[in-house]
Design a protein around this motif. Structure first.
Motif, PDB file in Angstrom:
ATOM      1  N   ARG A 328      65.303  30.282  34.738  1.00  0.00           N
ATOM      2  CA  ARG A 328      66.517  30.397  35.528  1.00  0.00           C
ATOM      3  C   ARG A 328      67.552  29.378  35.036  1.00  0.00           C
ATOM      4  O   ARG A 328      67.202  28.228  34.731  1.00  0.00           O
ATOM      5  N   TYR A 544      69.086  34.710  35.744  1.00  0.00           N
ATOM      6  CA  TYR A 544      67.669  34.812  35.360  1.00  0.00           C
ATOM      7  C   TYR A 544      67.594  35.414  33.963  1.00  0.00           C
ATOM      8  O   TYR A 544      68.194  36.475  33.689  1.00  0.00           O
ATOM      9  N   TRP A 567      67.464  31.365  43.901  1.00  0.00           N
ATOM     10  CA  TRP A 567      66.139  30.788  44.080  1.00  0.00           C
ATOM     11  C   TRP A 567      66.281  29.463  44.825  1.00  0.00           C
ATOM     12  O   TRP A 567      67.387  29.129  45.290  1.00  0.00           O
ATOM     13  N   GLU A 581      59.964  29.974  43.040  1.00  0.00           N
ATOM     14  CA  GLU A 581      60.396  31.366  42.910  1.00  0.00           C
ATOM     15  C   GLU A 581      59.626  32.214  43.919  1.00  0.00           C
ATOM     16  O   GLU A 581      58.431  32.466  43.740  1.00  0.00           O
ATOM     17  N   TYR A 586      60.047  38.458  39.729  1.00  0.00           N
ATOM     18  CA  TYR A 586      60.564  37.401  38.863  1.00  0.00           C
ATOM     19  C   TYR A 586      59.420  36.449  38.511  1.00  0.00           C
ATOM     20  O   TYR A 586      58.603  36.105  39.365  1.00  0.00           O
TER      21      TYR A 586
END
Length: 739
Positions: A328, A544, A567, A581, A586
């Motif tokens: 991220r 992301y 997040w 997360e 993800y």
């Protein structure tokens, strides 16, 4: 036959290492299911060529080189094409494997070794994987073993009376070679000087004036070179120059409105219901303007609208990232939550960066990272901004500093109030600017030891989620275990759906009741749960980096507007923040655990299995002779399909293995007839049967094949001898060598 089998196995091993090195090169860019299917097919064909009949072996040897071509065609049919060069390398490795299976002519084995050596060295030299050096080391160790074995074999055949074949020198030589190779690789890895690009250009620049201008290789300069710089993440444009006259860049606010949905406009009455005694925002216009200025983030959003995208857009990438995928890149952080809206606190001010020169490069570090960046491991990634209407610099977790080529002024950068890097005094980061980001690494051991609950947040407005958090963690003791249990519960029991937007109520309460929502609700639930557990948390918005966005040819991953993501982060006792997360789909952050921690976790989780394994191992060790004899009998019974000559040899090897376990091996130079006579001379009946077996075996091996029933007689004699000379009978005969 023994020498041929030895050469076969060694050459096959070298060919398999070469194929594995090519597959390691193909793994990041190909469909994993097809790659594994190809590996399984090649393995099956290899086993069939080694164990099958002569006709099966011929078919498999022809089919092995055809497997990569077949899967290359299949991959293109499925829309996952494989590069022709990689298919050619795989075919060449399979050809080496097919040649290794042909031990009829020694030159085939030599050709297989040469091909496999070329493939291993070439694949490892162009691979970016840090573990690629393992394959040439394995190949060199196997090749040394192969050459030493061939050398001693030739000496043994040349002067058999003065040379005794032994396996003592071969392992010692191979061990010495392995230590030497691994030591050389370790020294080269840690002491080799860094390479640099060629200083003299060989082509003129695209708009520059000097033949040695770096733009000749990097796509940087004037004119169309700046546009060409978009093709590679490592090429960059000048920081002080805005390349495009007309800009179509989108801000993070616009991207979230497209993908997650616009913030709902709320009346004063609705705000009073949601926020209770919190300070109210005077009007809904102020909420919208505040979020557009990135000082707040609302969790109460409408469903995302469907937008039409133009087909003639060449590249809609926002960023290009060169580094590990599945991570991220943060742009904004919010640490205050009133039940609906996340905001950034005002008690912190922007900080100036610390200028430092490392290896001749100018780096700008966050002063707050001084306490940990000199003690932990640092990794460097590369991000290039293409079309982003923001002065903030997208950066991974625990980014300590950044570097931009030819920039040595510290006033170009600063640390924002929320801890993100930004370029002050600018409306946006200049397009095509490349940032080298130094990021700290954190282990699971650090999180477990540095995560301590201070005081739990008891918010009556979040009672449903607070009760659910308490029910999830009530049987757990450690703070890390509690937080991990909540994250796993969200990832397994809730559904990720950005289009799921209930109409009425507080967003988090609606999310807990419906168990479905966007990633902003997952992140909010995780952050609020962390506060219920007494931990300090905050919300993070950014991008992301999808694993499937990696472009193998370009060497980087492209980040699109649809990759916006939300997040949460949790703070450790030493001030560091680590990501959590909670959204399913993800990839969660990978915090490496030390060997000691993994051992403790495995011992705590699998101690009954370990105890049972230890008991079984001790039982097998004390009764190993019986189990080895069971395996010998099973191998003998499974050889019913073998020819009489092979059965005869297998019977002799079975008896030799039993006698070796009892301390009576056959001496070098002693014939099988003499050795069997010495074993069975104390029992005349067994001696008679053994000599009959030896006579029939000699007739089968060296006599004429006129007798049609000789093979069947030898088979029956072998069965009787293996059944008679079992472990107990041999022990009795060895205990009483004479009648």
């Amino acid at each position: 036959m023994l020498f041929k089998s030895r050469r076969l196995l060694e050459s096959v091993f070298l060919a398999v290492v070469s194929i594995a090195s090519v597959f390691q090169l193909r793994a990041p860019a190909e469909l994993q299911s097809l790659l594994w299917s190809e590996a399984i097919l090649i393995t099956a064909l290899l086993l069939a060529s080694l164990l099958g009949s002569k006709r099966v072996r011929r078919v498999c040897v022809i089919a092995i080189p055809s497997a990569p071509v077949l899967f290359g065609v299949l991959a293109r049919f499925l829309g996952q094409p494989v590069a022709f060069e990689l298919t050619a390398f795989s075919t060449l490795g399979c050809l080496a494997l097919a040649l290794a299976c042909q031990t009829i002519k020694p030159r085939y084995v030599g050709l297989s070794v040469v091909i496999s050596g070329f493939l291993v060295l070439f694949s490892s030299s162009i691979s970016d994987d840090r573990s690629a050096f393992v394959f040439p080391l394995l190949w060199m160790v196997g090749c040394v073993w192969h050459l030493i074995a061939n050398r001693w074999e030739r000496l043994d055949l040349a002067i058999p009376e003065s040379v005794t074949r032994s396996t003592i020198n071969r392992p010692a030589a191979v061990l010495f070679s392995a230590i030497l190779l691994f030591g050389t690789a370790y020294y080269a890895k840690h002491h080799t000087l860094h390479t640099s690009k060629l200083g003299l250009g060989i082509m003129p620049t695209s708009g520059g004036s000097k033949w040695s201008d770096p733009a000749a290789r990097n796509g940087v300069g004037t004119g169309d070179a700046a546009i060409a710089a978009k093709d590679h993440a490592e090429s960059f444009g000048a920081v002080d120059t805005d390349v495009f006259i007309e800009s179509t860049e989108s801000s993070l606010f616009d991207m979230f409105n497209d993908m997650v949905g616009e913030p709902k406009k709320r009346t004063k009455y609705e705000q009073r219901q949601a926020l209770a005694n919190q300070n109210l925002i005077p009007s809904h216009e102020q909420t919208s303007k505040s979020e557009q200025g990135s000082s707040s983030f609302s969790t109460d959003r409408s469903a995302p609208q469907e937008h039409n995208h133009f087909d003639n857009v060449v590249n809609d990438s926002v960023l290009q990232w060169e580094g590990p995928t599945g991570i991220r890149l943060a742009l904004h952080r919010y640490d205050e939550f009133d039940g609906i809206v996340w905001t950034s606190s005002d008690h912190e001010s922007a900080n100036r960066v610390h200028h430092s020169t490392i290896d001749g490069n100018d780096w700008f570090f966050d002063p707050n990272s001084q306490s940990w960046r000199n003690t932990g491991e640092i990794s460097v990634g590369l991000v290039k901004v293409l079309r982003l209407d923001s002065p903030r610099i997208p950066a991974p977790m625990m980014t300590a500093g950044l570097h931009v080529k030819d920039i040595n002024r510290a006033d170009f950068f600063e640390i924002a109030e929320d801890g993100c890097f930004q370029m002050p005094g600018r409306d946006k980061v200049p397009p095509l600017t490349v940032f080298h980001l130094a990021c700290g690494c954190i282990s699971e051991d650090d999180i477990r030891s540095g995560l301590t609950a201070q005081h739990a947040s008891l918010d009556s407005q979040q009672s449903d989620w607070q009760q659910l958090t308490h029910s999830i963690t009530r049987d757990l003791s450690g703070d890390y275990e509690k937080l991990d249990a909540v994250i796993k519960y969200l990832r397994s029991e809730f559904t990720f759906d950005r289009a799921s937007v209930p109409r009425d109520g507080v967003p988090l309460q609606r999310f807990v009741q419906s168990r479905s929502g966007g990633d902003h609700l997952f992140a909010t639930a995780a952050a609020v749960a962390a506060r219920h557990l007494g931990l300090r948390s905050r919300l993070v918005t950014g991008f992301y980096v999808r694993p499937d966005s990696f472009e193998f040819a370009a060497g980087h991953a492209s980040v699109l507007p649809s990759d916006v993501h939300v997040w949460a982060e949790v703070q450790l006792d030493d001030g560091r923040w680590f990501e959590i997360e909670a959204t399913p789909g993800y990839i969660a952050p990978d915090f490496k655990a030390s060997l000691w921690l993994r051992s403790r976790q495995a011992a705590a989780m699998y101690w009954p299995h370990g105890l049972m394994t230890l008991c079984i191992t001790l039982m097998v060790v004390f009764t190993r002779q019986r189990w080895i004899d069971v395996c010998l009998v099973a191998r003998w019974k499974a050889a019913c399909w073998m020819s009489p000559r092979h059965k005869y040899r297998l019977a002799i090897r079975t008896i030799e293995s039993r006698a070796r376990m009892l301390g009576m091996p056959r001496m070098i130079g002693q014939t099988q007839r003499e050795w069997i006579r010495s074993l069975t001379q104390s029992d005349q009946l067994i001696l008679s049967n053994a000599m009959q077996f030896c006579d029939i075996a000699d007739h089968l091996s060296f006599g004429s094949s006129a007798s049609d029933n000789a093979p069947s007689i030898c088979t029956e004699a072998a069965k009787q001898l293996v059944r008679t000379l079992d472990r107990r009978t041999l022990a009795r005969l060895l205990a009483h060598p004479t009648s």
